[in-house]
Write an enzyme that holds these catalytic residues in place. Structure first.
Site, short mmCIF file in Angstrom:
data_model
loop_
_atom_site.label_atom_id
_atom_site.label_comp_id
_atom_site.label_asym_id
_atom_site.label_seq_id
_atom_site.Cartn_x
_atom_site.Cartn_y
_atom_site.Cartn_z
CB SER A 1 -26.46 14.13 -28.36
OG SER A 1 -25.84 14.77 -29.74
CG LEU A 2 -31.63 16.36 -27.33
CD1 LEU A 2 -32.02 16.88 -25.84
CD2 LEU A 2 -32.57 16.15 -28.22
CE LYS B 1 -37.04 14.80 -24.41
NZ LYS B 1 -37.13 13.62 -23.45
CG ASP C 1 -2.07 -1.04 1.12
OD1 ASP C 1 -2.13 -1.67 0.00
OD2 ASP C 1 -2.77 -1.07 2.04
CE LYS D 1 -28.79 18.78 -22.49
NZ LYS D 1 -27.76 18.16 -21.64
NE ARG E 1 -24.18 9.81 -26.20
CZ ARG E 1 -24.41 10.97 -26.84
NH1 ARG E 1 -25.47 11.63 -25.90
NH2 ARG E 1 -23.85 11.36 -27.55
CB CYS F 1 6.72 18.07 -37.05
SG CYS F 1 5.99 18.72 -35.65
CB CYS G 1 7.34 24.53 -35.29
SG CYS G 1 6.38 23.31 -34.31
S1 IVH Z 1 -33.88 13.14 -24.56
C1 IVH Z 1 -32.25 11.84 -29.09
N1 IVH Z 1 -34.54 14.47 -22.24
O1 IVH Z 1 -29.07 15.54 -22.57
C2 IVH Z 1 -31.88 12.35 -27.64
N2 IVH Z 1 -32.31 14.19 -22.72
O2 IVH Z 1 -27.73 16.45 -25.27
C3 IVH Z 1 -32.95 11.96 -26.41
N3 IVH Z 1 -30.68 14.77 -21.13
O3 IVH Z 1 -27.73 12.44 -24.05
C4 IVH Z 1 -32.85 12.64 -25.26
N4 IVH Z 1 -32.23 15.41 -19.74
O4 IVH Z 1 -27.99 12.72 -21.43
C5 IVH Z 1 -33.59 14.10 -23.14
N5 IVH Z 1 -35.13 15.43 -20.26
C6 IVH Z 1 -34.23 15.08 -21.04
C7 IVH Z 1 -32.88 15.13 -20.69
C8 IVH Z 1 -31.74 14.61 -21.53
C9 IVH Z 1 -30.80 15.62 -19.85
C10 IVH Z 1 -29.42 14.53 -21.55
C11 IVH Z 1 -28.97 13.20 -22.08
C12 IVH Z 1 -28.82 13.29 -23.53
C13 IVH Z 1 -28.48 14.97 -23.50
C14 IVH Z 1 -28.63 15.38 -24.94
#
Ligand code: IVH
Length: 779
Positions: A93-94, A303, A44, A129, A150, A451, A421
């Site tokens: 993702s969004l 949404k 340790d 979110k 994910r 490089c 550089c």
């Molecule tokens: S819907 C097609 N709902 O935000 C994507 N996402 O930028 C559907 N997240 O990866 C995701 N709160 O980890 C959804 N109420 C919510 C959310 C949420 C947090 C996170 C999620 C996603 C990321 C998208």
């Protein structure tokens, strides 16, 4: 490891980097020995000494702290140690929105896409979110069978055992009406109080604390030992689903209610709202409740409520059209800029990095910020010693917004950007120029593979997860092998097996690890075309572009052959400028070129406005394209001259083929042409191809009625918009074209169809009504 010979104070930066890498590796091995195999190989005290050394080096070189640094790790979380699980439906993702205008535009975009009249009510959900990590939990016949992080969206890590320890996640679904198979998705997070308690306990035990609740939640979940996860008070909100064997709701709102009925927590602050006004109101309310929630949220997710509309809206690239994340504004802090360092990237681009006195911004300790380029430093007049205002928005790298001039030390001098550089070649740094010859802000080292910084960065990219994904070939191994002269190009990786004995003779390389390394290299000798293209590391060619190129060219041979031909055909500056003009798509560019080559409409009354003349001369241009041309060229004479020049500079067919691939365009095509124009790159690719079997790309879909067919939509469609029709056709593997030729398989004609319908009849192309089309594709 032998006691480190150099005192931390005497370490140079490259030495520090090499040692941190070695330490990370060594500690990880001990972690596994201890946690997984219950068989520690050192005492340790020795283990603690390694950790201390790591911490001391990191304290002196805070910018070298890596994301996977042992100091940021609690326990033995090692992602490679989790089994991979492919999601039934990818976890996307969004897109982000940052203002009221963005939210209003989101609503407008939905309406345009669905072609809704302005007075139609559009229902949305507005959900907090949650700032945690998303997780997909699969239930079969109501029983929890698997859970995955994910990961890269397609494949995640198997965290089933850990997820089972989270009290808020049911092992068996309650209620009824759940599909036989369903992936429930939501966010795992930690509340503020739990986070504070966890960190306090860690600090007490002399362990590293987490920077924020999100990291703590991720660190807690991704523990190899689920009993550690069990001891952390993780929480879960459900908000979405992936694969499901039967439909179970008609709206998002109804789905949230069902999720609740099946035993999940759903966010109580979620609301159902209507129209743009509802979106704005929901955001204001969420901002008000944010401080009282007891857990972090970083915005509002909007949404479209109706799931049939969501279906029609579909996806663009990696994000759905039906949803958007409206982010809260960035958080700011003040600190002192202690130094400006220079980094050399994979493509030789020189990036200045600000080294800051550590400061907390929005819960994260920040020690580095990107300064982008020399111009940015000059424009903001950023000097070493300045007090600066730092901003951090979401996961974005922190930025310096401005300098607090009143606090500038008297002796602070303007920053002198290096002219050469820092690499051993000491190349003179040149400013990059665009297609039209203008200087850009980017400075580059032209050393390429000569490089050492660039060579290493290239190799790192080549083996990275989204490229060749070679396990066991980390920074440490790459650096060592490159130093030994064993790795000079990517193809050399596949020849390492001949050096097995030499590798074994190196410190810290045992039988097992070398066998594993060579096996994972062999594993990648068969590689998908998109990974191969991405792995080449051509500038501007990211993942999306690589996938598009692979779908288009299908085989490595076709891709390489066309790219080589394209190398001699690069677009001239005016052609490039026109093609790059914002607001001008490929169809508009062709129309302008056609006009310049003496197509119809050259004789246009001169006394009209530029816009009206354009309308008459090039009827194919829409108002956006006309406005873009007017903004750029101002008057008719300049525009006509530019168009003629562009027409004269039109590159050859191979270049145009590359540029015409979806998501590529002229700029990226130029990068490909330039790359293949260099002898050493051509040699590098040939050498590599000699080692590999590149797997031909899969076509998007082949088992649908329209897969592989070329379809043209004409006239007005009544049940869907043109964009929607195009997206649907492409999803089903069809290619959508704007003009009818012998090669066209189907023309879908709505009312008002004109010349294209005639053309279809001329070529004997099958013509369908919109309803017939929908019947064919099952829509
Ligand atoms: S819907 C097609 N709902 O935000 C994507 N996402 O930028 C559907 N997240 O990866 C995701 N709160 O980890 C959804 N109420 C919510 C959310 C949420 C947090 C996170 C999620 C996603 C990321 C998208």
């Amino acid at each position: 490891m032998a006691p480190a010979p150099i005192s931390v104070d005497a370490l140079t930066e490259p030495q520090a980097l090499a040692e941190l890498t070695a330490l990370a590796d060594e500690l990880a091995r001990h972690d596994i020995a201890y946690h997984q195999n219950d068989d520690p190989t050192i005492s340790d005290a020795d283990y603690d000494a390694l950790k201390r050394r790591n911490a001391e080096i990191e304290a002196r070189f805070p910018h070298l702290v890596r994301e996977n640094s042992p100091s940021l790790k609690v326990g033995a979380a090692r992602s490679e140690k989790f089994r991979a699980i492919e999601h039934g439906v990818p976890m996307l993702s969004l897109d982000n929105a940052f203002s009221n205008e963005d939210a209003v535009e989101f609503d407008a975009r939905i309406r345009r896409f669905l072609r809704l009249p302005p007075d139609e009510t559009v229902g949305y959900t507005a959900e907090p979110k949650i700032d945690g990590l998303s997780c997909s939990i699969r239930y079969e016949k109501g029983e929890l069978v698997r859970a995955a992080t994910r990961g890269d969206g397609r494949v995640g890590e198997d965290v089933t055992a850990n997820v089972r320890t989270i009290g808020e996640i049911p092992h068996r679904l309650a209620g009824e009406g759940w599909p036989d198979e369903i992936e429930i998705r939501g966010e795992i997070y930690l509340g503020h109080e739990e986070f504070a308690a966890l960190n306090a306990a860690a600090a007490e035990a002399g362990q590293k604390t987490y920077a924020n609740p999100r990291n703590a939640a991720a660190g807690s979940l991704r523990q190899i030992d689920p009993t550690i996860t069990a001891a952390r008070p993780l929480r879960f909100f459900a908000y979405a689903w992936g694969y499901h064997s039967q439909p179970f709701a008609q709206t998002q709102w109804e789905a949230l209610r069902k999720l609740k009925g099946w035993g999940f927590r759903t966010t109580p602050e979620s609301r159902r709202v209507e129209n743009a006004a509802g979106l704005l109101e929901a955001y204001d309310e969420m901002e008000k409740v944010r401080p009282h929630l007891g857990y972090d949220i970083d915005g509002v997710v909007y949404k479209v409520d109706r799931l049939d509309w969501q279906q029609r809206l579909g996806f663009v690239s990696r994000a759905p059209r039906w949803g958007v994340a409206r982010k809260f504004p960035a958080q700011q802090a003040r600190t002192v800029l202690e130094a400006i360092d220079i980094q050399v990237g994979r493509t030789g681009a020189i990036t200045p990095v600000a080294r800051l006195h550590p400061v907390t911004v929005g819960g994260v300790v920040v020690v580095n910020a990107t300064l982008h380029n020399a111009d940015e430093i000059a424009r903001k007049d950023i000097r070493v010693g300045d007090t600066v205002i730092l901003q951090r928005a979401g996961d974005v790298i922190p930025q310096i917004v401005q300098v607090v001039l009143e606090e500038r030390p008297k002796d602070a001098a303007p920053f002198a950007f290096p002219t050469h550089c820092p690499c051993p070649l000491h190349t003179e740094l040149v400013r990059e120029t665009t297609a039209s010859g203008a200087e850009t802000v980017v400075r580059r080292c032209a050393g390429e593979f000569a490089c050492p910084f660039q060579k290493l960065a290239h190799l790192r990219h080549f083996v990275s997860r989204r490229a060749f994904d070679i396990e066991g070939l980390g920074e440490k191994q790459l650096t060592l092998f490159a130093e030994k002269g064993w790795l000079n190009s990517p193809a050399d990786i596949f020849r390492l097996k001949a050096r097995r004995e030499e590798i074994l003779a190196q410190d810290r390389f045992g039988e097992t690890s070398v066998t594993n390394l060579l096996a994972s290299i062999e594993d990648r000798r068969n590689i998908d075309l998109d990974r191969f293209i991405y792995g080449l590391g051509i500038r501007h060619i990211g993942e999306t572009t690589s996938t598009a190129l692979s779908r288009h060219f299908e085989t490595a041979e076709r891709f390489v052959e066309t790219s080589r031909l394209a190398a001699g055909q690069t677009a001239g500056p005016m052609f490039a400028e026109l093609s790059d003009l914002d607001g001008l798509g490929p169809t508009a560019v062709s129309a302008v070129l056609e006009f310049a080559r003496g197509g119809p409409g050259l004789l246009v009354p001169p006394d009209l406005s530029l816009d009206s003349r354009l309308k008459l001369a090039i009827p194919k241009l829409n108002s956006k394209a006309r406005a873009a041309l007017e903004a750029r060229f101002g008057d008719w004479a300049s525009l006509e001259a530019a168009a003629r020049q562009a027409a004269a500079e039109t590159p050859g067919a191979a270049f145009l083929e590359v540029a015409s691939v979806d998501a590529v365009g002229v700029v990226a095509a130029r990068m490909i042409a330039e790359f293949f124009g260099e002898d050493h790159n051509r040699a590098l690719v040939d050498d590599l191809l000699g080692e590999l079997t590149v797997i031909a790309a899969e076509k998007p879909k082949t088992d649908t009625a329209v897969a592989g067919k070329t379809v043209v939509f004409t006239g007005s469609l009544e049940r869907m918009t043109r964009d929607e029709a195009k997206a649907q056709a492409e999803r089903l593997g069809a290619k959508v074209s704007g003009s009818v030729s012998k090669k066209t398989d189907l023309v879908v004609a709505g009312p008002g169809a004109g010349s294209k319908l005639k053309e279809a009849e001329k070529h004997g192309v099958k013509v369908l009504t919109e309803d017939e089309w929908l019947a064919l594709v099952g829509g």
